[in-house]
Design a protein around this motif. Structure first.
Motif, PDB file in Angstrom:
ATOM      1  N   LEU A   1       0.854  -1.180   0.000  1.00 56.41           N
ATOM      2  CA  LEU A   1       0.000   0.000   0.000  1.00 56.41           C
ATOM      3  C   LEU A   1       0.891   1.232   0.000  1.00 56.41           C
ATOM      4  O   LEU A   1       1.762   1.386   0.857  1.00 56.41           O
ATOM      5  N   PHE A   2       0.678   2.115  -0.958  1.00 54.75           N
ATOM      6  CA  PHE A   2       1.393   3.374  -1.030  1.00 54.75           C
ATOM      7  C   PHE A   2       0.470   4.497  -0.566  1.00 54.75           C
ATOM      8  O   PHE A   2      -0.699   4.545  -0.952  1.00 54.75           O
ATOM      9  N   VAL A   3       1.009   5.381   0.262  1.00 53.67           N
ATOM     10  CA  VAL A   3       0.303   6.593   0.667  1.00 53.67           C
ATOM     11  C   VAL A   3       1.113   7.750   0.104  1.00 53.67           C
ATOM     12  O   VAL A   3       2.305   7.869   0.384  1.00 53.67           O
ATOM     13  N   VAL A   4       0.469   8.563  -0.709  1.00 51.79           N
ATOM     14  CA  VAL A   4       1.163   9.650  -1.401  1.00 51.79           C
ATOM     15  C   VAL A   4       0.743  10.995  -0.823  1.00 51.79           C
ATOM     16  O   VAL A   4      -0.386  11.169  -0.370  1.00 51.79           O
ATOM     17  N   TYR A   5       1.690  11.927  -0.840  1.00 51.28           N
ATOM     18  CA  TYR A   5       1.373  13.292  -0.443  1.00 51.28           C
ATOM     19  C   TYR A   5       2.235  14.256  -1.242  1.00 51.28           C
ATOM     20  O   TYR A   5       3.279  13.895  -1.768  1.00 51.28           O
ATOM     21  N   CYS A   6       1.758  15.507  -1.320  1.00 51.81           N
ATOM     22  CA  CYS A   6       2.514  16.573  -1.981  1.00 51.81           C
ATOM     23  C   CYS A   6       2.496  17.794  -1.076  1.00 51.81           C
ATOM     24  O   CYS A   6       2.401  17.659   0.141  1.00 51.81           O
ATOM     25  N   ALA A   7       2.556  18.974  -1.639  1.00 47.55           N
ATOM     26  CA  ALA A   7       2.678  20.198  -0.851  1.00 47.55           C
ATOM     27  C   ALA A   7       1.434  20.504  -0.017  1.00 47.55           C
ATOM     28  O   ALA A   7       1.544  20.935   1.116  1.00 47.55           O
ATOM     29  N   GLY A   8       0.270  20.294  -0.574  1.00 45.04           N
ATOM     30  CA  GLY A   8      -0.957  20.606   0.153  1.00 45.04           C
ATOM     31  C   GLY A   8      -2.162  20.624  -0.755  1.00 45.04           C
ATOM     32  O   GLY A   8      -2.088  20.173  -1.908  1.00 45.04           O
ATOM     33  N   PRO A   9      -3.269  21.144  -0.260  1.00 46.79           N
ATOM     34  CA  PRO A   9      -4.513  21.134  -1.029  1.00 46.79           C
ATOM     35  C   PRO A   9      -4.435  21.888  -2.348  1.00 46.79           C
ATOM     36  O   PRO A   9      -5.217  21.644  -3.255  1.00 46.79           O
ATOM     37  N   HIS A  10      -3.481  22.787  -2.455  1.00 52.38           N
ATOM     38  CA  HIS A  10      -3.325  23.582  -3.680  1.00 52.38           C
ATOM     39  C   HIS A  10      -2.504  22.846  -4.738  1.00 52.38           C
ATOM     40  O   HIS A  10      -2.296  23.360  -5.821  1.00 52.38           O
ATOM     41  N   CYS A  11      -2.044  21.644  -4.435  1.00 52.61           N
ATOM     42  CA  CYS A  11      -1.144  20.875  -5.306  1.00 52.61           C
ATOM     43  C   CYS A  11      -1.841  19.597  -5.762  1.00 52.61           C
ATOM     44  O   CYS A  11      -2.442  18.912  -4.950  1.00 52.61           O
ATOM     45  N   ASN A  12      -1.728  19.266  -7.038  1.00 54.42           N
ATOM     46  CA  ASN A  12      -2.348  18.023  -7.512  1.00 54.42           C
ATOM     47  C   ASN A  12      -1.317  16.922  -7.780  1.00 54.42           C
ATOM     48  O   ASN A  12      -1.625  15.923  -8.408  1.00 54.42           O
ATOM     49  N   GLY A  13      -0.094  17.107  -7.281  1.00 55.99           N
ATOM     50  CA  GLY A  13       0.935  16.084  -7.460  1.00 55.99           C
ATOM     51  C   GLY A  13       0.551  14.749  -6.853  1.00 55.99           C
ATOM     52  O   GLY A  13       0.837  13.689  -7.411  1.00 55.99           O
ATOM     53  N   ALA A  14      -0.114  14.767  -5.709  1.00 51.03           N
ATOM     54  CA  ALA A  14      -0.534  13.515  -5.076  1.00 51.03           C
ATOM     55  C   ALA A  14      -1.591  12.818  -5.929  1.00 51.03           C
ATOM     56  O   ALA A  14      -1.598  11.590  -6.034  1.00 51.03           O
ATOM     57  N   ASP A  15      -2.468  13.588  -6.547  1.00 48.46           N
ATOM     58  CA  ASP A  15      -3.478  12.990  -7.429  1.00 48.46           C
ATOM     59  C   ASP A  15      -2.825  12.360  -8.654  1.00 48.46           C
ATOM     60  O   ASP A  15      -3.200  11.262  -9.074  1.00 48.46           O
ATOM     61  N   LYS A  16      -1.835  13.057  -9.220  1.00 50.17           N
ATOM     62  CA  LYS A  16      -1.113  12.509 -10.374  1.00 50.17           C
ATOM     63  C   LYS A  16      -0.387  11.224  -9.987  1.00 50.17           C
ATOM     64  O   LYS A  16      -0.379  10.246 -10.738  1.00 50.17           O
ATOM     65  N   ALA A  17       0.235  11.229  -8.815  1.00 51.37           N
ATOM     66  CA  ALA A  17       0.942  10.039  -8.339  1.00 51.37           C
ATOM     67  C   ALA A  17      -0.026   8.890  -8.085  1.00 51.37           C
ATOM     68  O   ALA A  17       0.242   7.752  -8.474  1.00 51.37           O
ATOM     69  N   ALA A  18      -1.148   9.193  -7.449  1.00 53.12           N
ATOM     70  CA  ALA A  18      -2.136   8.158  -7.164  1.00 53.12           C
ATOM     71  C   ALA A  18      -2.673   7.542  -8.459  1.00 53.12           C
ATOM     72  O   ALA A  18      -2.854   6.319  -8.554  1.00 53.12           O
ATOM     73  N   LEU A  19      -2.900   8.377  -9.445  1.00 49.84           N
ATOM     74  CA  LEU A  19      -3.375   7.877 -10.731  1.00 49.84           C
ATOM     75  C   LEU A  19      -2.345   6.945 -11.359  1.00 49.84           C
ATOM     76  O   LEU A  19      -2.680   5.847 -11.830  1.00 49.84           O
ATOM     77  N   LYS A  20      -1.080   7.341 -11.350  1.00 48.24           N
ATOM     78  CA  LYS A  20      -0.029   6.490 -11.926  1.00 48.24           C
ATOM     79  C   LYS A  20       0.067   5.164 -11.186  1.00 48.24           C
ATOM     80  O   LYS A  20       0.207   4.103 -11.807  1.00 48.24           O
ATOM     81  N   LEU A  21       0.004   5.215  -9.860  1.00 49.54           N
ATOM     82  CA  LEU A  21       0.070   3.978  -9.081  1.00 49.54           C
ATOM     83  C   LEU A  21      -1.119   3.069  -9.398  1.00 49.54           C
ATOM     84  O   LEU A  21      -0.948   1.855  -9.566  1.00 49.54           O
ATOM     85  N   ALA A  22      -2.295   3.645  -9.499  1.00 48.77           N
ATOM     86  CA  ALA A  22      -3.475   2.847  -9.839  1.00 48.77           C
ATOM     87  C   ALA A  22      -3.349   2.243 -11.236  1.00 48.77           C
ATOM     88  O   ALA A  22      -3.708   1.085 -11.456  1.00 48.77           O
ATOM     89  N   GLN A  23      -2.813   3.017 -12.178  1.00 51.01           N
ATOM     90  CA  GLN A  23      -2.607   2.490 -13.531  1.00 51.01           C
ATOM     91  C   GLN A  23      -1.617   1.328 -13.532  1.00 51.01           C
ATOM     92  O   GLN A  23      -1.692   0.457 -14.394  1.00 51.01           O
ATOM     93  N   LEU A  24      -0.713   1.323 -12.565  1.00 45.82           N
ATOM     94  CA  LEU A  24       0.261   0.233 -12.431  1.00 45.82           C
ATOM     95  C   LEU A  24      -0.273  -0.888 -11.540  1.00 45.82           C
ATOM     96  O   LEU A  24       0.478  -1.768 -11.138  1.00 45.82           O
TER      97      LEU A  24
END
Length: 130
Positions: A84-107
């Protein structure tokens, strides 16, 4: 006279249970991550998906730096498929965690996003590590 809060009406209990149960499958929060780390109950890999410079300036304890742009089958090869991976980025103003979560789900990797990111972590009074 009703308010903008009560219009539209709240969902029925069954709908609300389904919705909020679903959210918890996708998200965790700073408090729960901190509790797991502090009590030796960390059963996930915590990924800081910001850039390496931001990571070096301060990150969550036990976090591994893996910028979202570098997430790939190769970069995850050292982890068992059920990690299980838990991802985080800078904060609510950042979508890096969403991009990471999407990539992980695609994998086909289990993933949750830590809502709040660094901003939420600091707002809770928790400290960063360098």
């Amino acid at each position: 006279m009703s308010s903008m809060v009560s219009r539209p009406t709240a969902a029925e209990a069954e709908q609300a249970m389904a919705h909020f149960s679903s959210l918890l499958q996708f998200e965790t929060d700073c408090w729960d991550v901190h509790h797991a780390i502090s009590n030796n109950r960390q059963d996930f890999v915590l990924l800081d998906v910001r850039g390496e410079t931001a990571y070096a300036q301060g990150h969550l304890p036990a976090a591994v730096s893996l910028p979202h742009s570098r997430i790939s089958a190769d970069s995850l090869a050292g982890y068992p498929a059920d990690t299980l991976f838990v991802v985080y980025c800078a904060g609510p103003h950042c979508n890096g965690a969403d991009k990471a979560a999407l990539k992980l789900a695609q994998l086909q990797r289990p993933v949750k996003k830590m809502i709040g990111g660094i901003t939420g972590w600091l707002d809770e009074g928790f400290e960063l590590t360098r």
